[in-house]
Design an enzyme around this catalytic site. Structure first.
Site, PDB file in Angstrom:
ATOM      1  CB  SER A   1      35.736   3.178 -57.437  1.00 45.63           C
ATOM      2  OG  SER A   1      35.758   1.626 -57.666  1.00 45.63           O
TER       3      SER A   1
ATOM      4  CD  GLU B   1      34.498   4.663 -53.389  1.00 52.59           C
ATOM      5  OE1 GLU B   1      35.262   4.463 -52.392  1.00 52.59           O
ATOM      6  OE2 GLU B   1      34.131   3.770 -54.121  1.00 52.59           O
TER       7      GLU B   1
ATOM      8  NE  ARG C   1      32.350   1.552 -52.575  1.00 49.43           N
ATOM      9  CZ  ARG C   1      32.088   0.205 -52.993  1.00 49.43           C
ATOM     10  NH1 ARG C   1      30.952  -0.318 -52.611  1.00 49.43           N
ATOM     11  NH2 ARG C   1      32.827  -0.367 -54.081  1.00 49.43           N
TER      12      ARG C   1
END
Ligand code: EPU
Length: 338
Positions: free
Chosen positions: A237, A334, A165
Site C-alpha cells: 500500500s 504510507e 501503521r
C-alpha cells in the site's frame, strides 16, 4: 561477519527495485557487530538509517549517508507459560519465514499476517497489519540500539506507542534507534480472526478452519490482489487509508453511498484509499516514465520500468491531487520517501 560497502547500487535492497545508490551500507549479523560499528566508525558517516528489506521505501535520489542493514536471523524460544510462548527474533529475519515457522510450531496469532514483505525488525516500526490483525497485539517488547551512542535499550509494548501503521519509531524517534530484536508473545491455542470479508470465504473453499488453512487463504488472497515485488517493483500500500470525522464520512456517503467505511478509534471513520483512487478511474493507469497503478488494487503503485524514484513520486502526487479534487480527501503516503 559484518561488512561495510561503499557507493553501491540499491536495486536489490528495496522492493521498488530502482537503481539509486547509497554512499555506504553497513551489514551486520549480530547486535554486537552493530554496537562496535556505532561506537568506533559511525562518526565517519552522516545520516545513519536502519533498513530491513526495503519493502516500504521509495528512494528518489542517491542516499547521502550510511544505511544499517540487519542480517541477524536468529529465532529463540525464551519462555513459555500456559497461555503464551515467548519468541525472540533477530531483526533481520524475513517476516514470512518467521510466520511460516510459527505455523510449523503451532504457535498462533500471526497467520493473518502471512506473506507481508519485510523483516521482523521492521514490523513494530509501522505496526504491520492485514485481515483484521495488527502485529502490536503480539509484540511483548523489543530491543533497540541508539544510533548516536551505541547504547542498548529494551522497550515494552506500551513504550512503542502503536497506532494504525504507526509507532514512536516512525515519529519522535525516527532514525534514532535500530530495532535489533523483537520479542513476540504467541498464543499456545488458536484464536482465529476470520471476520474479514473474503477470508472466511476462502477458508471455506479450502476446507476446515485451521491454522494452515488461514495461512493458505491469506496467501491466496494476497497473491490474487497484490503484485509480487520480485516480479513487479512496489512497496505494498503506497498510501494509508484516510481516517476522517463522522461528519465528513456522512457527507461523502450521501454523495457516494457505495463508499467502503469502517469504524476507527475515537469514533472517527476509516475510508479505503484504494476505493477512492479506483473511483478516480486510475486503476491500471501508467505513465510514460514507467510508473503505474496496480490493476487489481489501486492502493499499490508499481514500477513498470521507471529508472528514477522521482517518476513514481510524480505519479503519487498526481493520485493525491485527483483524490483531493474528487473527494476533498488528502491521502498520506504510507511508504517512506527518501
Ligand atoms: N477497493 C476498491 N478498488 C481498489 C482497491 C480496493 O474498490 O482498487 C475497495 C475494496 O473492494 C474494499 C476496500 O476498498 O471494499 C478495501 O480494500 P482491501 O480490502 O483490498 O484493503 P485495503 O484497505 O485497500 C488494507 C491494507 C493492506 C492489507 C489489506 C487487507 C492499508 C494501507 N492497507 O488494504 O496492507 O493487506 O487491508 O487487510 O491499511 C500494506 O500495508 O502494504 C498492505 C498491503
Amino acid at each position: 561477519m559484518s561488512q561495510l560497502k561503499k557507493n553501491i547500487d540499491l536495486s536489490s535492497y528495496h522492493t521498488f527495485g530502482l537503481p539509486h545508490k547509497t554512499d555506504a551500507l553497513f551489514e551486520y549479523e549480530s547486535e554486537k557487530e552493530l554496537i562496535h560499528f556505532l561506537k568506533t566508525e559511525s562518526h565517519k558517516f552522516k545520516n545513519l538509517m536502519p533498513i530491513g528489506s526495503g519493502s516500504n521505501l521509495l528512494f528518489t535520489q542517491t542516499y547521502h549517508g550510511c544505511l544499517l542493514h540487519n542480517r541477524d536471523l536468529h529465532i529463540k524460544v525464551t519462555d513459555r507459560n500456559e497461555t503464551y510462548t515467548i519468541v525472540q527474533t533477530g531483526g533481520g529475519l524475513d517476516w514470512d519465514d518467521f510466520v511460516a515457522w510459527t505455523v510449523a510450531q503451532k504457535l498462533y496469532g500471526l497467520e493473518n499476517l502471512s506473506l507481508i514483505p519485510g523483516t521482523t525488525g521492521a514490523t513494530p516500526v509501522q505496526n504491520i497489519g492485514a485481515y483484521g490483525v495488527e502485529v502490536r497485539s503480539f509484540i511483548k517488547s523489543l530491543e533497540a540500539i541508539e544510533i548516536a551512542t551505541g547504547r542498548k535499550y529494551t522497550f515494552s509494548n506500551a513504550d512503542c506507542r502503536f497506532g494504525y501503521r504507526d509507532s514512536i519509531f516512525k515519529n519522535e524517534w525516527r532514525n534514532r534507534f535500530v530495532v535489533t530484536s523483537v520479542i513476540y508473545q504467541l498464543l499456545n491455542a488458536p484464536q482465529f480472526n476470520v471476520n474479514y470479508g473474503s477470508l472466511k470465504q476462502e477458508i471455506d473453499r479450502l476446507g476446515s478452519l485451521n491454522q494452515e488453512n488461514v495461512r493458505k487463504a491469506v496467501i491466496n488472497i494476497r497473491n490474487s490482489k497484490l503484485p509480487d515485488p520480485d516480479v513487479t517493483g512496489n512497496a505494498g500500500s503506497f498510501f494509508k487509508n484516510p481516517v476522517v470525522t463522522q461528519t465528513t464520512a456522512s457527507k461523502l456517503l450521501e454523495q457516494f453511498p457505495a463508499m467502503p467505511n469502517y469504524p476507527a478509534e475515537d469514533s472517527s471513520v476509516k475510508l479505503a484509499a484504494g476505493w477512492l483512487i479506483d473511483q478516480c478511474g486510475l486503476k491500471g493507469y501508467q505513465t510514460q516514465k514507467g510508473a503505474g497503478i496496480h490493476d487489481k488494487q489501486a492502493l499499490v503503485l508499481i514500477n513498470k520500468g521507471a529508472k528514477n524514484g522521482k517518476d513514481i513520486l510524480e505519479l503519487a502526487r498526481y493520485v493525491q491531487a485527483r483524490v483531493k479534487s474528487q473527494f476533498g480527501i488528502e491521502l498520506e503516503p504510507e511508504a517512506t520517501i527518501l
